[in-house]
Design a protein around this motif. Structure first.
Motif, PDB file in Angstrom:
ATOM      1  N   ARG A  18     -10.028  -2.509  -0.920  1.00 23.16           N
ATOM      2  CA  ARG A  18     -11.048  -3.556  -1.029  1.00 23.16           C
ATOM      3  C   ARG A  18     -10.972  -4.269  -2.370  1.00 23.16           C
ATOM      4  N   ASN A  19     -10.717  -3.526  -3.439  1.00 22.90           N
ATOM      5  CA  ASN A  19     -10.614  -4.132  -4.759  1.00 22.90           C
ATOM      6  C   ASN A  19      -9.215  -4.678  -5.028  1.00 22.90           C
ATOM      7  N   ALA A  20      -8.195  -3.994  -4.527  1.00 20.76           N
ATOM      8  CA  ALA A  20      -6.826  -4.459  -4.749  1.00 20.76           C
ATOM      9  C   ALA A  20      -6.535  -5.744  -3.995  1.00 20.76           C
ATOM     10  N   ALA A  21      -7.227  -5.974  -2.882  1.00 18.26           N
ATOM     11  CA  ALA A  21      -6.960  -7.146  -2.048  1.00 18.26           C
ATOM     12  C   ALA A  21      -7.595  -8.419  -2.590  1.00 18.26           C
ATOM     13  N   ILE A  22      -8.488  -8.301  -3.589  1.00 19.68           N
ATOM     14  CA  ILE A  22      -9.163  -9.498  -4.111  1.00 19.68           C
ATOM     15  C   ILE A  22      -8.169 -10.521  -4.648  1.00 19.68           C
ATOM     16  N   PRO A  23      -7.254 -10.170  -5.554  1.00 17.96           N
ATOM     17  CA  PRO A  23      -6.282 -11.184  -6.006  1.00 17.96           C
ATOM     18  C   PRO A  23      -5.300 -11.608  -4.922  1.00 17.96           C
ATOM     19  N   VAL A  24      -5.017 -10.708  -3.976  1.00 14.83           N
ATOM     20  CA  VAL A  24      -4.084 -11.047  -2.899  1.00 14.83           C
ATOM     21  C   VAL A  24      -4.659 -12.152  -2.028  1.00 14.83           C
ATOM     22  N   VAL A  25      -5.949 -12.037  -1.694  1.00 14.43           N
ATOM     23  CA  VAL A  25      -6.586 -13.052  -0.858  1.00 14.43           C
ATOM     24  C   VAL A  25      -6.577 -14.409  -1.561  1.00 14.43           C
ATOM     25  N   ILE A  28       0.832  -1.209   0.000  1.00 11.71           N
ATOM     26  CA  ILE A  28       0.000   0.000   0.000  1.00 11.71           C
ATOM     27  C   ILE A  28       0.867   1.259   0.000  1.00 11.71           C
ATOM     28  N   LEU A  29       1.870   1.289   0.876  1.00  8.99           N
ATOM     29  CA  LEU A  29       2.738   2.464   0.960  1.00  8.99           C
ATOM     30  C   LEU A  29       3.550   2.644  -0.327  1.00  8.99           C
ATOM     31  N   ALA A  30       4.001   1.540  -0.911  1.00  7.62           N
ATOM     32  CA  ALA A  30       4.753   1.643  -2.164  1.00  7.62           C
ATOM     33  C   ALA A  30       3.883   2.183  -3.284  1.00  7.62           C
ATOM     34  N   ALA A  31       2.588   1.817  -3.295  1.00  2.72           N
ATOM     35  CA  ALA A  31       1.684   2.341  -4.327  1.00  2.72           C
ATOM     36  C   ALA A  31       1.387   3.816  -4.107  1.00  2.72           C
ATOM     37  N   VAL A  32       1.191   4.184  -2.836  1.00  3.39           N
ATOM     38  CA  VAL A  32       0.911   5.591  -2.528  1.00  3.39           C
ATOM     39  C   VAL A  32       2.112   6.471  -2.876  1.00  3.39           C
ATOM     40  N   LYS A  33       3.306   5.950  -2.639  1.00  5.74           N
ATOM     41  CA  LYS A  33       4.550   6.693  -2.925  1.00  5.74           C
ATOM     42  C   LYS A  33       5.202   6.148  -4.192  1.00  5.74           C
ATOM     43  N   GLU A  34       4.398   5.937  -5.228  1.00  2.65           N
ATOM     44  CA  GLU A  34       4.900   5.362  -6.474  1.00  2.65           C
ATOM     45  C   GLU A  34       6.029   6.190  -7.077  1.00  2.65           C
ATOM     46  N   SER A  59     -12.039  11.399   2.728  1.00  5.59           N
ATOM     47  CA  SER A  59     -10.666  11.530   3.209  1.00  5.59           C
ATOM     48  C   SER A  59      -9.746  10.561   2.474  1.00  5.59           C
ATOM     49  N   ARG A  60      -8.443  10.869   2.486  1.00  7.92           N
ATOM     50  CA  ARG A  60      -7.467  10.016   1.803  1.00  7.92           C
ATOM     51  C   ARG A  60      -7.431   8.621   2.423  1.00  7.92           C
ATOM     52  N   THR A  61      -7.536   8.565   3.754  1.00  7.15           N
ATOM     53  CA  THR A  61      -7.526   7.270   4.427  1.00  7.15           C
ATOM     54  C   THR A  61      -8.730   6.431   4.028  1.00  7.15           C
ATOM     55  N   SER A  62      -9.888   7.052   3.972  1.00  7.19           N
ATOM     56  CA  SER A  62     -11.103   6.341   3.587  1.00  7.19           C
ATOM     57  C   SER A  62     -11.013   5.832   2.156  1.00  7.19           C
ATOM     58  N   ILE A  63     -10.473   6.649   1.270  1.00  4.77           N
ATOM     59  CA  ILE A  63     -10.337   6.241  -0.127  1.00  4.77           C
ATOM     60  C   ILE A  63      -9.394   5.051  -0.251  1.00  4.77           C
ATOM     61  N   LEU A  64      -8.279   5.104   0.483  1.00  2.00           N
ATOM     62  CA  LEU A  64      -7.278   4.038   0.396  1.00  2.00           C
ATOM     63  C   LEU A  64      -7.792   2.726   0.968  1.00  2.00           C
ATOM     64  N   LEU A  65      -8.326   2.787   2.190  1.00  2.00           N
ATOM     65  CA  LEU A  65      -8.654   1.565   2.917  1.00  2.00           C
ATOM     66  C   LEU A  65     -10.040   1.022   2.598  1.00  2.00           C
ATOM     67  N   ALA A  71      -6.070   0.421  -8.898  1.00  2.00           N
ATOM     68  CA  ALA A  71      -7.307   0.889  -8.272  1.00  2.00           C
ATOM     69  C   ALA A  71      -7.325   2.405  -8.108  1.00  2.00           C
ATOM     70  N   MET A  72      -6.175   2.982  -7.751  1.00  2.00           N
ATOM     71  CA  MET A  72      -6.121   4.428  -7.535  1.00  2.00           C
ATOM     72  C   MET A  72      -6.354   5.219  -8.818  1.00  2.00           C
ATOM     73  N   GLY A  73      -6.171   4.592  -9.965  1.00  2.00           N
ATOM     74  CA  GLY A  73      -6.419   5.271 -11.233  1.00  2.00           C
ATOM     75  C   GLY A  73      -7.797   5.006 -11.801  1.00  2.00           C
ATOM     76  N   SER A  74      -8.662   4.341 -11.050  1.00  2.00           N
ATOM     77  CA  SER A  74      -9.998   3.995 -11.533  1.00  2.00           C
ATOM     78  C   SER A  74     -10.977   5.150 -11.378  1.00  2.00           C
ATOM     79  N   ASP A  75     -12.082   5.045 -12.114  1.00  3.49           N
ATOM     80  CA  ASP A  75     -13.091   6.114 -12.095  1.00  3.49           C
ATOM     81  C   ASP A  75     -13.753   6.249 -10.729  1.00  3.49           C
TER      82      ASP A  75
END
Length: 305
Positions: free
Chosen positions: A224-231, A117-123, A213-219, A198-202
């Motif tokens: 929620r969508n990025a974690a689907i393949p991870v799970v 998550i942090l690596a994506a936020v600080k791409e 808020s930024r936290t709400s958007i991220l978490l 996910a961060m580049g989605s509509d």
């Protein structure tokens, strides 16, 4: 959905059959099993008696189908060295291996999700590149070397953790960390890629426009969508960990299925070796099939593929 399940089940059965065949062939290619069991000082009469007692005098194809038939009914044979039922040996050792695998997976998820998550936020920042370098080094690091380093530092020098045995829960901490290093790189990269997409989605742009808020958007939205393949991939990683526990259990003297396999290979106890390979393969195939089903449930596009 039913057709998707049937296709995956057929593939799983084919993989299991292939593993059974390879496990049987590899043990036979290791040499004359009767001579290995009898020992170097055995006479020809002793070798012939052992070959007859264990059915090794029959045609190889007959031995194979006999083993497959008994294994499909849950009969994995008897151990030559331990003089016990193989199924009982594996059943006694499996809790240690499962505990080690689950511990490693939990540690991997706890580390890889925040890093991704942090690596994506600080791409494309120094932090992002550092995470990718660390992930690459972690994947290339030999597990036995890392285990020995942890034992020296945290077990011998600092005395924080036990270096062997399974007497308490903290006995699984260092082995779990070593095992987790095999999964952290893949899970971190997958989380990072999913978060960037996910961060580049509509829907993320819509959430920003609503003033969330930024936290709400991220978490609540992106993760929620990025974690689907991870799970889903986590189930596959657990299968890899169970298979890779052989070296870890040997280093830390954890008497699980991996340690049992190591002992059996050293003692030419081929019924145990065949059974361990088969059981671990079936678990891995089952976890892979579970991951496919989870992906199909979470992403309907895969059902039509």
């Amino acid at each position: 959905m039913l057709r998707f399940f049937i296709r995956r089940l057929v593939v799983a059965l084919l993989v299991a059959a292939t593993v059974m065949t390879l496990a049987f062939i590899m043990t036979r290619l290791s040499g004359d099993l009767a001579i290995s069991i009898a020992g170097p000082n055995a006479t020809q009469a002793d070798i012939d008696a052992i070959r007859k007692a264990y059915g090794l005098d029959r045609p190889v194809i007959t031995q194979f189908f006999d083993w497959v038939g008994r294994a499909s009914m849950g009969d994995l044979g008897d151990s030559f060295f331990f003089k016990r039922r193989v199924a009982e040996l594996i059943g006694e050792r499996m809790p240690v291996t499962l505990t080690l695998g689950v511990t490693g997976l939990v540690i991997a998820l706890v580390v890889s999700l925040p890093l991704g998550i942090l690596a994506a936020v600080k791409e494309n920042t120094a932090f992002d590149r550092a995470v990718q370098v660390v992930a690459l080094l972690g994947q290339a690091m030999p597990s036995f070397w890392l285990g020995l380093m942890l034992m020296i530092v945290f077990g011998l020098q600092l005395g924080w953790l036990p270096i062997s045995g399974t007497e308490s829960w903290d006995s699984f901490v260092m082995p779990g960390v070593v095992l987790a290093f095999s999964a952290i790189p893949a899970l971190t990269r997958l989380t990072r890629a999913g978060m960037i997409q996910a961060m580049g989605s509509d829907y993320i742009r819509t959430a920003r426009a609503k003033g969330l808020s930024r936290t709400s958007i991220l978490l609540k939205h992106a993760l929620r969508n990025a974690a689907i393949p991870v799970v889903a991939i986590a189930a596959v990683q657990l299968g890899f960990m169970l298979g890779g526990s052989i070296v870890i259990e040997q280093v830390f003297a954890l008497h699980g299925v991996g340690f049992l396999a190591w002992e059996s290979i050293a003692k030419n106890d081929f019924p145990v070796v065949q059974a361990v390979v088969l059981v671990l393969a079936v678990i891995y195939v089952g976890l892979t099939m579970l991951a496919d089903m989870m992906n199909a449930v979470l992403d309907p596009r895969l059902r039509a593929a």
